[in-house]
Scaffold this motif. Structure first.
Motif, PDB file in Angstrom:
ATOM      1  N   ALA A  92     -23.901 -36.689  18.108  1.00 20.65           N
ATOM      2  CA  ALA A  92     -25.119 -37.097  17.417  1.00 20.65           C
ATOM      3  C   ALA A  92     -25.000 -36.856  15.913  1.00 20.65           C
ATOM      4  CB  ALA A  92     -26.327 -36.359  17.978  1.00 20.65           C
ATOM      5  N   ILE A  93     -24.480 -35.689  15.533  1.00 23.97           N
ATOM      6  CA  ILE A  93     -24.305 -35.373  14.103  1.00 23.97           C
ATOM      7  C   ILE A  93     -23.302 -36.332  13.470  1.00 23.97           C
ATOM      8  CG2 ILE A  93     -23.414 -33.631  12.496  1.00 23.97           C
ATOM      9  CD1 ILE A  93     -24.760 -31.515  14.344  1.00 23.97           C
ATOM     10  N   SER A  94     -22.255 -36.655  14.187  1.00 29.34           N
ATOM     11  CA  SER A  94     -21.261 -37.610  13.696  1.00 29.34           C
ATOM     12  C   SER A  94     -21.899 -38.985  13.468  1.00 29.34           C
ATOM     13  CB  SER A  94     -20.117 -37.704  14.709  1.00 29.34           C
ATOM     14  OG  SER A  94     -19.190 -38.663  14.313  1.00 29.34           O
ATOM     15  N   LEU A  95     -22.748 -39.403  14.408  1.00 29.41           N
ATOM     16  CA  LEU A  95     -23.438 -40.687  14.273  1.00 29.41           C
ATOM     17  C   LEU A  95     -24.370 -40.692  13.059  1.00 29.41           C
ATOM     18  CD1 LEU A  95     -23.983 -43.492  15.603  1.00 29.41           C
ATOM     19  CD2 LEU A  95     -25.927 -42.412  16.723  1.00 29.41           C
ATOM     20  N   ILE A  96     -25.066 -39.605  12.825  1.00 29.91           N
ATOM     21  CA  ILE A  96     -25.948 -39.510  11.658  1.00 29.91           C
ATOM     22  C   ILE A  96     -25.136 -39.668  10.380  1.00 29.91           C
ATOM     23  CG2 ILE A  96     -27.449 -37.970  10.318  1.00 29.91           C
ATOM     24  CD1 ILE A  96     -28.266 -36.723  13.052  1.00 29.91           C
ATOM     25  N   ARG A  97     -24.012 -38.985  10.296  1.00 25.86           N
ATOM     26  CA  ARG A  97     -23.154 -39.084   9.104  1.00 25.86           C
ATOM     27  C   ARG A  97     -22.666 -40.512   8.883  1.00 25.86           C
ATOM     28  NH1 ARG A  97     -20.190 -33.771  10.760  1.00 25.86           N
ATOM     29  NH2 ARG A  97     -21.401 -32.261   9.577  1.00 25.86           N
TER      30      ARG A  97
END
Length: 165
Positions: free
Chosen positions: A39-44
């Motif tokens: 999820a954090i990777s997708l946000i970035r």
């Protein structure tokens, strides 16, 4: 995903006082099966300049809004924690045609920074952020007073009673 022209046309189709006319279509939806790391990777990747990301919205298998996660909760979660275990399922949301006074009252009552707008199928179609509703609800008279006060206080530095030498 629909293009900018289609999104603009859709937003303009709502009544002036409808939640749909206030919403932003710039938000991120996560799949409930993602790990917090993914999820954090997708946000970035999707939102490298996250202006106003307060909450992340989670959809279930049928596309309906299943829950919400605060950005803070996602960041402090263990990397392999499933999104489905982090989300808050008691969702406060509004429909596309909800009156803006009701939107304001809900956001005020629950201290929300953002409020999801859902369609008849319970899918999220937009997000109303607190600054968007305040811009509309705040009377013009108060806005003018704020501008006047800000201008009034910026034109002259004070010397706090000290004599100049």
């Amino acid at each position: 995903k629909p293009g900018i022209a289609a999104k603009t046309k859709k937003i303009l189709s709502y009544g002036r006082r409808a939640a749909g006319s206030l919403m932003s279509t710039n938000f991120l939806i996560l799949d409930e099966n993602f790990s917090s790391k993914k999820a954090i990777s997708l946000i970035r990747e999707e939102m490298p300049k996250p202006r106003h990301i307060f909450y992340l919205y989670v959809k279930g298998k049928n596309g309906a809004l299943k829950g919400i996660i605060s950005l803070r909760d996602l960041i402090v979660a263990k990397p392999n924690e499933r999104i489905s275990r982090l989300l808050k399922r008691d969702i406060i949301s509004v429909n596309e045609d909800t009156d803006m006074d009701d939107v304001f009252n809900l956001m005020n009552k629950y201290g929300l920074l953002a409020l999801p707008v859902i369609n008849r199928q319970k899918g999220i179609v937009g997000v109303i952020r607190v600054n968007d509703i305040l811009r509309i609800i705040t009377p013009k008279r108060i806005k003018r007073q704020r501008i006047f006060r800000a201008h009034k206080h910026t034109h002259k530095p004070r010397n706090n009673g000290k004599k100049r030498e």
